[in-house]
Design a protein around this motif. Structure first.
Motif, PDB file in Angstrom:
ATOM      1  N   LEU A   1       0.908  -1.146   0.048  1.00 11.60           N
ATOM      2  CA  LEU A   1      -0.081   0.067  -0.100  1.00 11.60           C
ATOM      3  C   LEU A   1       0.790   1.219   0.027  1.00 11.60           C
ATOM      4  N   ALA A   2       1.733   1.298   0.870  1.00  9.77           N
ATOM      5  CA  ALA A   2       2.806   2.475   0.980  1.00  9.77           C
ATOM      6  C   ALA A   2       3.675   2.804  -0.499  1.00  9.77           C
ATOM      7  N   GLU A   3       3.908   1.591  -1.070  1.00 12.56           N
ATOM      8  CA  GLU A   3       4.467   1.899  -2.362  1.00 12.56           C
ATOM      9  C   GLU A   3       3.489   2.187  -3.506  1.00 12.56           C
ATOM     10  N   ALA A   4       2.242   1.798  -3.363  1.00 11.20           N
ATOM     11  CA  ALA A   4       1.493   2.142  -4.490  1.00 11.20           C
ATOM     12  C   ALA A   4       0.968   3.725  -4.174  1.00 11.20           C
ATOM     13  N   LEU A   5       0.809   4.106  -2.946  1.00  8.68           N
ATOM     14  CA  LEU A   5       0.416   5.420  -2.645  1.00  8.68           C
ATOM     15  C   LEU A   5       1.450   6.357  -3.027  1.00  8.68           C
ATOM     16  N   LYS A   6       2.755   5.945  -2.801  1.00  7.44           N
ATOM     17  CA  LYS A   6       3.911   6.970  -3.056  1.00  7.44           C
ATOM     18  C   LYS A   6       3.982   6.907  -4.470  1.00  7.44           C
ATOM     19  N   HIS A   7       3.734   6.156  -5.346  1.00 10.01           N
ATOM     20  CA  HIS A   7       3.836   5.972  -6.857  1.00 10.01           C
ATOM     21  C   HIS A   7       2.653   6.999  -7.408  1.00 10.01           C
ATOM     22  N   LEU A   8       1.458   7.232  -6.716  1.00  4.91           N
ATOM     23  CA  LEU A   8       0.637   8.019  -7.149  1.00  4.91           C
ATOM     24  C   LEU A   8       0.701   9.379  -6.782  1.00  4.91           C
ATOM     25  N   ILE A   9       1.490   9.525  -5.561  1.00  5.61           N
ATOM     26  CA  ILE A   9       1.655  11.093  -5.363  1.00  5.61           C
ATOM     27  C   ILE A   9       2.786  11.365  -5.886  1.00  5.61           C
ATOM     28  N   SER A  10       3.691  10.736  -6.426  1.00  4.55           N
ATOM     29  CA  SER A  10       5.012  11.112  -7.032  1.00  4.55           C
ATOM     30  C   SER A  10       4.884  11.535  -8.352  1.00  4.55           C
ATOM     31  N   ASN A  11       3.799  11.092  -8.929  1.00  2.00           N
ATOM     32  CA  ASN A  11       3.285  11.501 -10.114  1.00  2.00           C
ATOM     33  C   ASN A  11       2.478  12.809 -10.333  1.00  2.00           C
ATOM     34  N   ILE A  12       2.281  13.456  -9.054  1.00  2.00           N
ATOM     35  CA  ILE A  12       1.194  14.709  -9.163  1.00  2.00           C
ATOM     36  C   ILE A  12       2.158  15.870  -8.465  1.00  2.00           C
TER      37      ILE A  12
ATOM     38  N   ARG B   1      -7.984  21.179  -4.459  1.00  3.78           N
ATOM     39  CA  ARG B   1      -9.039  21.930  -3.956  1.00  3.78           C
ATOM     40  C   ARG B   1     -10.476  21.358  -2.889  1.00  3.78           C
ATOM     41  N   GLY B   2     -10.492  21.847  -1.904  1.00  3.29           N
ATOM     42  CA  GLY B   2     -11.419  21.341  -1.074  1.00  3.29           C
ATOM     43  C   GLY B   2     -10.945  19.955  -0.619  1.00  3.29           C
ATOM     44  N   GLY B   3      -9.907  19.704  -0.890  1.00  2.00           N
ATOM     45  CA  GLY B   3      -9.562  18.191  -0.464  1.00  2.00           C
ATOM     46  C   GLY B   3      -9.971  17.238  -1.057  1.00  2.00           C
ATOM     47  N   ARG B   4     -10.299  17.389  -2.287  1.00  2.00           N
ATOM     48  CA  ARG B   4     -10.940  16.427  -3.266  1.00  2.00           C
ATOM     49  C   ARG B   4      -9.547  15.552  -3.855  1.00  2.00           C
ATOM     50  N   THR B   5      -8.342  15.995  -3.940  1.00  2.00           N
ATOM     51  CA  THR B   5      -7.301  15.003  -4.183  1.00  2.00           C
ATOM     52  C   THR B   5      -7.008  14.122  -3.191  1.00  2.00           C
ATOM     53  N   ALA B   6      -6.949  14.618  -2.118  1.00  2.00           N
ATOM     54  CA  ALA B   6      -6.595  13.880  -0.859  1.00  2.00           C
ATOM     55  C   ALA B   6      -7.751  12.598  -0.712  1.00  2.00           C
ATOM     56  N   THR B   7      -8.879  13.181  -0.576  1.00  3.24           N
ATOM     57  CA  THR B   7     -10.035  12.026  -0.622  1.00  3.24           C
ATOM     58  C   THR B   7      -9.947  11.024  -1.624  1.00  3.24           C
ATOM     59  N   ALA B   8      -9.634  11.499  -2.975  1.00  6.39           N
ATOM     60  CA  ALA B   8      -9.321  10.466  -3.960  1.00  6.39           C
ATOM     61  C   ALA B   8      -8.462   9.568  -3.656  1.00  6.39           C
ATOM     62  N   LEU B   9      -7.357  10.016  -3.095  1.00  8.36           N
ATOM     63  CA  LEU B   9      -6.187   9.270  -2.865  1.00  8.36           C
ATOM     64  C   LEU B   9      -6.683   8.465  -1.574  1.00  8.36           C
ATOM     65  N   ARG B  10      -7.179   8.890  -0.601  1.00 10.88           N
ATOM     66  CA  ARG B  10      -7.873   7.619   0.326  1.00 10.88           C
ATOM     67  C   ARG B  10      -8.842   6.833  -0.117  1.00 10.88           C
ATOM     68  N   THR B  11      -9.615   7.063  -0.904  1.00 10.27           N
ATOM     69  CA  THR B  11     -10.458   6.139  -1.731  1.00 10.27           C
ATOM     70  C   THR B  11      -9.638   5.074  -2.601  1.00 10.27           C
ATOM     71  N   VAL B  12      -8.638   5.263  -3.116  1.00  9.62           N
ATOM     72  CA  VAL B  12      -7.984   4.227  -3.983  1.00  9.62           C
ATOM     73  C   VAL B  12      -7.118   3.404  -2.950  1.00  9.62           C
ATOM     74  N   VAL B  13      -6.797   3.960  -1.999  1.00 13.62           N
ATOM     75  CA  VAL B  13      -5.862   3.024  -0.672  1.00 13.62           C
ATOM     76  C   VAL B  13      -6.965   2.203  -0.165  1.00 13.62           C
ATOM     77  N   ASP B  14      -7.960   2.762   0.295  1.00 18.43           N
ATOM     78  CA  ASP B  14      -9.094   2.006   0.709  1.00 18.43           C
ATOM     79  C   ASP B  14      -9.410   0.625  -0.152  1.00 18.43           C
ATOM     80  N   ALA B  15      -9.862   1.003  -1.518  1.00 19.69           N
ATOM     81  CA  ALA B  15     -10.089   0.054  -2.439  1.00 19.69           C
ATOM     82  C   ALA B  15      -8.921  -1.008  -2.648  1.00 19.69           C
ATOM     83  N   ILE B  16      -7.755  -0.620  -2.635  1.00 20.93           N
ATOM     84  CA  ILE B  16      -6.686  -1.664  -2.732  1.00 20.93           C
ATOM     85  C   ILE B  16      -6.409  -2.506  -1.492  1.00 20.93           C
ATOM     86  N   ALA B  17      -6.628  -2.083  -0.444  1.00 19.95           N
ATOM     87  CA  ALA B  17      -6.635  -2.680   0.793  1.00 19.95           C
ATOM     88  C   ALA B  17      -7.896  -3.477   1.309  1.00 19.95           C
TER      89      ALA B  17
END
Length: 80
Positions: free
Chosen positions: A2-13, A48-64
């Motif tokens: 999970l940590a690797e997947a999240l790091k990959h997603l964030i590193s690209n933005i 904006r408005g936490g949308r990106t953070a919410t999307a990242l959390r949703t992806v992590v929850d889906a993977i986990a």
């Protein structure tokens, strides 16, 4: 994984991908991923408005397959 997947997603933005770190921490309340980014990138990761953070959390929850807490902070904050 999970940590690797999240790091990959964030590193690209972000503008400073070398400054991205994700640490997997087991707490009494479950798993937590602590994300640290360059202070100039914190706005990009939260969005904006936490949308990106919410999307990242949703992806992590889906993977986990379960809820995983994701804390996002900049590198200026003290490391614990």
């Amino acid at each position: 994984m999970l940590a690797e997947a999240l790091k990959h997603l964030i590193s690209n933005i972000v503008d400073f991908p070398a400054d991205v770190s994700v640490r997997d921490i087991d707490t009494s309340r479950g798993e937590m991923l602590r994300v640290r980014v360059n202070p100039e990138d914190i706005g990009r990761v939260i969005g904006r408005g936490g949308r990106t953070a919410t999307a990242l959390r949703t992806v992590v929850d889906a993977i986990a397959g379960e809820h995983v807490r994701v804390d996002i902070m900049d590198n200026r904050r003290s490391r614990r």
